[in-house]
Design a protein around this motif. Structure first.
Motif, short mmCIF file in Angstrom:
data_model
loop_
_atom_site.label_atom_id
_atom_site.label_comp_id
_atom_site.label_asym_id
_atom_site.label_seq_id
_atom_site.Cartn_x
_atom_site.Cartn_y
_atom_site.Cartn_z
N CYS A 1 0.85 -1.20 0.00
CA CYS A 1 0.00 0.00 0.00
C CYS A 1 0.88 1.25 0.00
O CYS A 1 1.81 1.34 0.81
CB CYS A 1 -0.88 -0.02 1.26
SG CYS A 1 -1.70 1.56 1.58
N ASN B 1 -0.13 3.22 3.74
CA ASN B 1 0.39 2.35 4.80
C ASN B 1 0.47 3.00 6.19
O ASN B 1 1.34 2.65 6.98
CB ASN B 1 1.79 1.84 4.39
CG ASN B 1 2.01 0.40 4.84
OD1 ASN B 1 1.11 -0.20 5.43
ND2 ASN B 1 3.17 -0.14 4.59
N CYS C 1 -2.61 3.86 8.11
CA CYS C 1 -3.87 3.79 8.87
C CYS C 1 -3.64 3.05 10.20
O CYS C 1 -3.05 1.97 10.22
CB CYS C 1 -4.95 3.09 8.05
SG CYS C 1 -5.32 3.96 6.52
N CYS D 1 -4.85 -0.66 10.60
CA CYS D 1 -4.47 -1.62 9.54
C CYS D 1 -3.05 -2.12 9.76
O CYS D 1 -2.14 -1.35 10.03
CB CYS D 1 -4.57 -0.94 8.17
SG CYS D 1 -3.99 -1.96 6.81
N TYR E 1 0.04 -4.32 5.50
CA TYR E 1 1.30 -4.13 4.75
C TYR E 1 2.39 -3.46 5.58
O TYR E 1 3.37 -2.96 5.03
CB TYR E 1 1.01 -3.29 3.49
CG TYR E 1 -0.08 -3.85 2.63
CD1 TYR E 1 0.12 -5.00 1.87
CD2 TYR E 1 -1.34 -3.25 2.58
CE1 TYR E 1 -0.89 -5.53 1.10
CE2 TYR E 1 -2.36 -3.77 1.79
CZ TYR E 1 -2.13 -4.91 1.05
OH TYR E 1 -3.12 -5.44 0.28
N ARG F 1 -7.70 3.70 -3.35
CA ARG F 1 -7.91 4.71 -2.31
C ARG F 1 -8.64 5.90 -2.92
O ARG F 1 -8.39 6.28 -4.07
CB ARG F 1 -6.57 5.21 -1.75
CG ARG F 1 -5.80 4.15 -0.99
CD ARG F 1 -4.57 4.77 -0.31
NE ARG F 1 -4.98 5.67 0.75
CZ ARG F 1 -4.48 6.88 0.95
NH1 ARG F 1 -3.56 7.37 0.13
NH2 ARG F 1 -4.90 7.62 1.94
S1 SF4 Z 1 -6.35 0.54 5.33
FE1 SF4 Z 1 -5.92 0.58 3.16
S2 SF4 Z 1 -5.05 2.63 2.81
FE2 SF4 Z 1 -4.93 2.24 5.01
S3 SF4 Z 1 -2.88 1.39 5.32
FE3 SF4 Z 1 -4.30 -0.35 5.09
S4 SF4 Z 1 -4.21 -0.85 2.92
FE4 SF4 Z 1 -3.35 1.21 3.16
#
Ligand code: SF4
Length: 382
Positions: A27, A30, A32, A35, A38, A148
């Motif tokens: 991503c 990277n 968020c 999350c 990645y 995105r």
């Molecule tokens: S939620 Fe989506 S945009 Fe945000 S870091 Fe994860 S993969 Fe990337």
């Protein structure tokens, strides 16, 4: 020769039977807080040539799978016995082979392009890849990708239309929330306005649009504006699909540190269901399909076509919230253990008793242990 092709780590739940073709890696954002997919990985583009090689490898494998079917007298049909034949010989068939046979077994109709933001690849290159994919597999009916909002925002409408014309069917966007304060807190890197503009642009291009919302993302402090502002954004976009999934914080997510520092207080399961009810209440004037197809959602059956199915969906939520506390606890444990899929499963006496026995065994230790057991069970799904 053992053909193979590259795979990324995730796909949307509804793409479980799709062929996964990796177009970019990881991503580009990277950051968020919720999350971890990645984290520690760098974003990179794959070349058109490299991706075409992968598509050719899938073609070669699919021809070999069909040859196996002919050899066992099934005339090219890919049924459970062909799948079994291949799965029984891990010495002969590699991981890529298994993926392709399962895809063909599932119909071979859908393809999902990985990873997190493929529109970062020039749209001309992506169009070329999709065109090649369609030429190689003319029977493919649906091709989808993640993107995105921030990236969609920078792309000309004509370019999106070209992707649609080439064969891209749908874009999955992680909206997560429509509440600006929460988007900033979670470091999503977008605003509500940008989400709206990107969503409207995708719809104007003729592409299908799925918007993902995270239930519980506002925690105890922001749950209400999260639900209300998210609905406002969705009401302006009117996406084809609204898909919800429930927040689960793991140690390797940046949000975990905020939870430990008491900067973010997690909502309880019941509070999240209340939040979901408010979100659905606030969805007005749109025709989206509301899907609850993530295993982390407590009430998977809250699903339907807006606006007509709204009373049905609200009815399920009200039914859950008015259950006696002991039954709600039983349902939560049974659901997280993978035994229940819907509230009616509580009416199955054997299943109910099985969960109840387990619940009472944990309760004999302490009530706190029940919450820990439920939280641990949820971790199995991500
Ligand atoms: S939620 Fe989506 S945009 Fe945000 S870091 Fe994860 S993969 Fe990337």
């Amino acid at each position: 020769m053992q053909y193979t092709f590259e795979q990324g780590p995730i796909r949307p739940p509804n793409e479980a039977y799709s062929l996964l073709i990796r177009v970019t890696r990881n991503c580009p954002w990277n950051r968020c807080a919720f999350c971890r997919t990645y984290k520690g990985e760098r974003f990179s583009l794959r070349s058109v040539g490299e991706v075409k090689e992968d598509i050719r490898a899938v073609k070669e494998i699919s021809q070999e799978v069909k040859a196996i079917s002919w050899n066992v007298g099934l005339a090219g049909e890919i049924n459970a016995s062909v799948v079994q034949t291949i799965f029984d010989r891990p010495d002969l068939y590699n991981e890529a082979f298994l993926r392709v046979v399962l895809w063909l077994y599932g119909g071979g109709n859908n393809v999902f392009l990985q990873d997190g933001d493929n529109l970062r690849m020039g749209t001309d290159d992506l169009t070329e890849i999709i065109t090649f994919l369609k030429e190689t597999f003319p029977d493919v009916q649906r091709i989808t990708t993640y993107a995105r909002s921030k990236t969609v925002h920078t792309i000309e409408l004509q370019k999106l239309k070209a992707l649609q014309k080439a064969g891209l069917s749908r874009v999955h966007i992680g909206l997560e929330s429509g509440y600006d304060r929460l988007l900033a807190f979670m470091k999503k890197g977008v605003t509500a306005r940008l989400h709206i503009e990107a969503g409207k642009k995708i719809k104007a291009s003729g592409l299908g649009l799925s918007e993902y919302v995270i239930l519980g993302l506002g925690g105890k402090g922001m749950w209400k504006p999260h639900a209300i502002e998210t609905a406002k954004v969705l009401n302006q976009i009117d996406p084809h699909f609204i898909r919800v999934r429930t927040l689960k914080v793991l140690q390797d997510m940046p949000l975990y540190g905020k939870v430990k520092a008491h900067e973010f207080v997690l909502s309880s399961d019941d509070e999240i269901i209340r939040e979901e009810g408010l979100l659905i209440d606030e969805l007005q004037g749109i025709k989206s399909y509301f899907a609850s197809d993530h295993i982390l959602n407590l009430l998977e059956e809250v699903e339907g076509q807006l606006p007509g199915d709204k009373p049905k969906m609200k009815g399920i939520i009200d039914r859950y919230l008015t259950l006696p506390e002991e039954q709600r606890l039983n349902y939560r444990l049974g659901r997280r253990a993978g035994l229940y899929r819907k509230l009616d499963d509580l009416n199955n006496p054997m299943l109910f008793q099985r969960v109840q026995d387990h619940l009472e065994r944990i309760q004999a230790t302490s009530q706190q242990k029940v919450e820990e057991a439920i939280a641990d069970l949820m971790e199995r799904y991500i």
